[in-house]
Structures are given as structure tokens and as C-alpha cells.
Design a protein around this motif. Structure first.
Motif, PDB file in Angstrom:
ATOM      1  N   SER A 126       0.842  -1.197   0.000  1.00 40.15           N
ATOM      2  CA  SER A 126       0.000   0.000   0.000  1.00 40.15           C
ATOM      3  C   SER A 126       0.874   1.241   0.000  1.00 40.15           C
ATOM      4  CB  SER A 126      -0.939   0.012   1.211  1.00 40.15           C
ATOM      5  OG  SER A 126      -0.203   0.029   2.424  1.00 40.15           O
ATOM      6  N   LYS A 161      -5.664   4.587 -13.745  1.00 44.11           N
ATOM      7  CA  LYS A 161      -4.947   4.282 -12.510  1.00 44.11           C
ATOM      8  C   LYS A 161      -5.006   2.795 -12.186  1.00 44.11           C
ATOM      9  CE  LYS A 161      -4.473   5.912  -7.720  1.00 44.11           C
ATOM     10  NZ  LYS A 161      -5.037   6.808  -6.681  1.00 44.11           N
ATOM     11  N   LEU A 162      -6.180   2.177 -12.380  1.00 37.75           N
ATOM     12  CA  LEU A 162      -6.314   0.746 -12.116  1.00 37.75           C
ATOM     13  C   LEU A 162      -5.565  -0.082 -13.154  1.00 37.75           C
ATOM     14  CD1 LEU A 162     -10.073   0.377 -11.090  1.00 37.75           C
ATOM     15  CD2 LEU A 162      -8.069   0.117  -9.623  1.00 37.75           C
ATOM     16  N   ALA A 203      -1.862   0.175 -12.555  1.00 35.27           N
ATOM     17  CA  ALA A 203      -1.497  -0.533 -11.325  1.00 35.27           C
ATOM     18  C   ALA A 203      -1.479  -2.037 -11.551  1.00 35.27           C
ATOM     19  CB  ALA A 203      -2.476  -0.183 -10.210  1.00 35.27           C
ATOM     20  N   PRO A 224     -13.324   3.253  -2.370  1.00 33.27           N
ATOM     21  CA  PRO A 224     -12.530   3.390  -3.592  1.00 33.27           C
ATOM     22  C   PRO A 224     -12.912   2.422  -4.703  1.00 33.27           C
ATOM     23  CG  PRO A 224     -11.235   2.381  -1.835  1.00 33.27           C
ATOM     24  CD  PRO A 224     -12.511   2.843  -1.216  1.00 33.27           C
ATOM     25  N   GLY A 263     -11.996  -0.227  -7.679  1.00 31.50           N
ATOM     26  CA  GLY A 263     -11.026  -1.310  -7.590  1.00 31.50           C
ATOM     27  C   GLY A 263     -11.262  -2.390  -8.616  1.00 31.50           C
ATOM     28  N   ILE A 308      -6.908  -4.751  -6.324  1.00 30.04           N
ATOM     29  CA  ILE A 308      -6.319  -3.411  -6.385  1.00 30.04           C
ATOM     30  C   ILE A 308      -7.388  -2.380  -6.055  1.00 30.04           C
ATOM     31  CG2 ILE A 308      -5.177  -1.705  -7.854  1.00 30.04           C
ATOM     32  CD1 ILE A 308      -4.059  -4.016  -9.514  1.00 30.04           C
ATOM     33  N   ASP A 325      -7.899   1.843  -5.847  1.00 28.02           N
ATOM     34  CA  ASP A 325      -7.194   3.032  -6.331  1.00 28.02           C
ATOM     35  C   ASP A 325      -7.171   4.170  -5.316  1.00 28.02           C
ATOM     36  OD1 ASP A 325      -9.665   4.252  -6.450  1.00 28.02           O
ATOM     37  OD2 ASP A 325      -9.552   4.780  -8.568  1.00 28.02           O
ATOM     38  N   ALA A 326      -7.512   3.870  -4.073  1.00 33.55           N
ATOM     39  CA  ALA A 326      -7.371   4.811  -2.961  1.00 33.55           C
ATOM     40  C   ALA A 326      -7.328   3.988  -1.682  1.00 33.55           C
ATOM     41  CB  ALA A 326      -8.531   5.801  -2.914  1.00 33.55           C
ATOM     42  N   LYS A 342      -3.057   3.998  -2.712  1.00 40.76           N
ATOM     43  CA  LYS A 342      -3.324   2.832  -3.555  1.00 40.76           C
ATOM     44  C   LYS A 342      -2.987   1.589  -2.745  1.00 40.76           C
ATOM     45  CE  LYS A 342      -0.398   1.823  -6.812  1.00 40.76           C
ATOM     46  NZ  LYS A 342       0.393   1.947  -8.065  1.00 40.76           N
TER      47      LYS A 342
END
Length: 300
Positions: A103, A168-169, A172, A202, A204, A216, A218-219, A236
Motif C-alpha cells: 500500500s 490508474k487501475l 497498477a 474506492p 477497484g 487493487i 485506487d485509494a 493505492k
């Protein structure tokens, strides 16, 4: 788990001292009091495949003790400086590690390694300047996870990251999952807007591979008192779950949509709770139900 990793800096200034983690080439480069303990542990094992030293630092009101992480042929080993007893070590084999979680929040990162018991689980905090060192550790552990005879190994569709996924996802996922590991199932969900002053849940995704699940967010999910209000969106979380352990899950209706409760292992099971919108439950159920499918007869 991981009570040795981050402690509130009570009575200390909450300044941001940020020494960086560093990779060391040999046990001889490790400073005491870690060197003697590591040399004893690796006396029969041979040289560690990786050594990462993180100095003590304080950030966001947390005091992170000095620690050293080492990777053996099939296990991880971490030693923490402890004011009361000098040094405390934790270790577990890759095969017995149930949950691996990386994280981040701005420049603060944490690697959580959960093998089901306090003596074999920990959280290693670090400055994100050294994030690549810890991502490499995660990949080493993933490569050492055992094959799951119940997993659909060697057959089925290999999926690619959905272009419709938020950037972002998608990035990641590409950054976190080793390129050699096929993606067998994939479900994603959008952010759930917070109500009545509550922080949002968030966005995910959950991806399945032959040996692990990858989740995952994203926050950072809401945490009581940490991090400071308003910073969650800059975080994340990437979590890997070892499929060699029995998995059980429930999907529950909650005030802000739905919640996936995932249990890993028997007895003292490790657990994960993940919020998502109710509209995304069906797609997630399809991916999870596929984990129960029996592989072809030739693979039994």
C-alpha cells in the motif's frame, strides 16, 4: 498483524524525516544489531537473494522503527529494531504466506506479509522512493507460491487489462502483476460516493491468476484516524491472496452498497473486507464462482 511496524509517535514531533530504504549486496554490509541475527539465520541457507535496509523515520505522526528485510531461497525474513528487547524477527516461507499487500500514501509505503500467526506476519513501512525494491520482493514471493491443484492451471482464457478500466487501475495492474502470470478472470467496480460526510469507497478490481488473486484499490479504504482526512484519494492498495489456501467469501449488503468479505485459510483465517457498489456484485460473483470450477480430468 504487524504491530511492530508502525506505532503512533506519541510525545514526539510529527515531522517528516524520510531516510530512504537501500539495497545491500551482502550480510557484511548490514549494520548491527541486525547483522549477527541475519548471519545466524542464513548460516546454512547461503547468501540472501535480496537485502533491504530501512532506517527509522517519522511521517504523518507515525514512528517507523529501523528494519531489515531479506529474501532466502523460499522464505522471507524481517528484523525490526525494538527499544524494549533489541531486535525482533519475523519470517515465513513463501508457500505459507497467505496475503501479500503493498500500500502507498504519497511518500509512505507499507508491505504487509500475513502468514496467519503473529510470529510469522509483519508490516514493513518504507519511503516510496524505494518502492521498486519492495515491488521486486513481492514478485519474488509470488514466483515462489505453490501451484494450486484446484486452480485451472494451463488452460482457459488469458485476459488482458480491459481498455475501459480507469487508467490508474489499469496501470497498477500492469505494474503489479508479473507479466508471465496469466489473468484468468477480471472484475472491476467504480468508486462509491460517500454519504453523510463519510469518505468514498474506492474503485477497484479483482483479477485471478493460477496461483493468486490480485485485488487493487485506487485509494486507501477509510481507516480510523489514519491517514489524515482528505489524503485517502492519493493512496493505492495492491493485495495478493495465495490460492493454495482454502478461500471462502460472502457478499453482503451494507449502507454504502455491498461488501466482499474474503477469508483465507482454515482456523485462524486471514480476512479482507472490500467495499463495492451493488451493481458490480454480479460480475464479481462470476469471477469468484469460477474459482470453484473443477479443472479438466487430465489436470486432476
Amino acid at each position: 498483524m504487524g504491530t511492530l511496524s508502525t506505532q503512533l509517535a506519541i510525545g514526539r514531533g510529527a515531522g517528516r524525516q524520510l531516510p530512504f530504504p537501500e539495497s545491500l549486496d551482502s550480510i557484511n554490509e548490514v549494520a548491527e544489531p541486525f547483522r549477527s541475527l541475519m548471519a545466524k539465520r542464513f548460516a546454512q541457507e547461503g547468501a540472501p537473494r535480496a537485502i533491504i535496509h530501512t532506517p527509522r523515520f517519522e511521517t504523518y505522526g507515525l514512528s517507523v522503527p529501523e528494519n531489515t528485510l531479506a529474501i532466502g531461497s523460499d522464505f522471507w525474513w524481517v528484523a525490526f529494531a525494538n527499544g524494549e528487547s533489541g531486535v525482533v524477527a519475523r519470517e515465513a516461507s513463501f508457500a505459507k504466506t497467505r496475503v501479500i499487500e503493498l500500500s502507498q500514501l504519497l511518500l509512505h509505503g507499507e508491505l504487509r506479509l500475513d502468514a496467519g500467526e503473529a510470529e510469522s506476519s509483519c508490516v514493513v513501512a518504507f519511503n516510496m522512493v524505494g518502492a521498486d525494491l519492495f515491488r521486486a520482493v513481492v514478485h519474488e514471493i509470488l514466483a515462489g507460491l505453490p501451484a494450486n491443484p484446484a486452480a485451472n492451471v494451463g488452460f482457459g482464457t488469458t485476459l488482458k487489462a480491459d481498455p475501459a478500466l480507469p487508467f490508474k487501475l489499469r496501470s497498477a495492474m500492469q505494474e503489479s502483476m508479473p507479466a508471465t502470470d496469466p489473468v484468468r478472470g477480471l472484475a472491476s467496480w467504480p468508486e462509491v460516493t460517500g454519504k453523510a460526510g463519510r469518505p468514498p469507497v474506492p474503485a477497484g478490481l479483482l483479477a485471478t491468476s493460477d496461483r493468486y488473486l490480485c485485488i487493487i484499490l485506487d485509494a486507501l479504504p477509510p481507516r480510523s484516524g489514519q491517514p489524515p482526512a482528505g489524503l485517502n484519494a492519493w493512496g493505492k492498495v495492491v493485495t495478493f491472496v495465495n490460492r493454495a489456501f482454502p478461500l471462502a467469501w460472502t457478499l453482503l449488503a451494507v449502507e454504502q452498497g455491498s461488501e466482499l468479505c474474503l477469508l483465507v485459510g482454515h482456523g485462524r483465517a486471514s480476512s479482507l473486507r472490500i467495499g463495492l457498489p451493488s451493481a458490480s456484485v454480479l460480475a464479481l460473483e462470476r469471477v469468484l464462482d469460477a474459482l470453484r470450477e473443477t479443472p479438466p480430468l487430465a489436470l486432476h
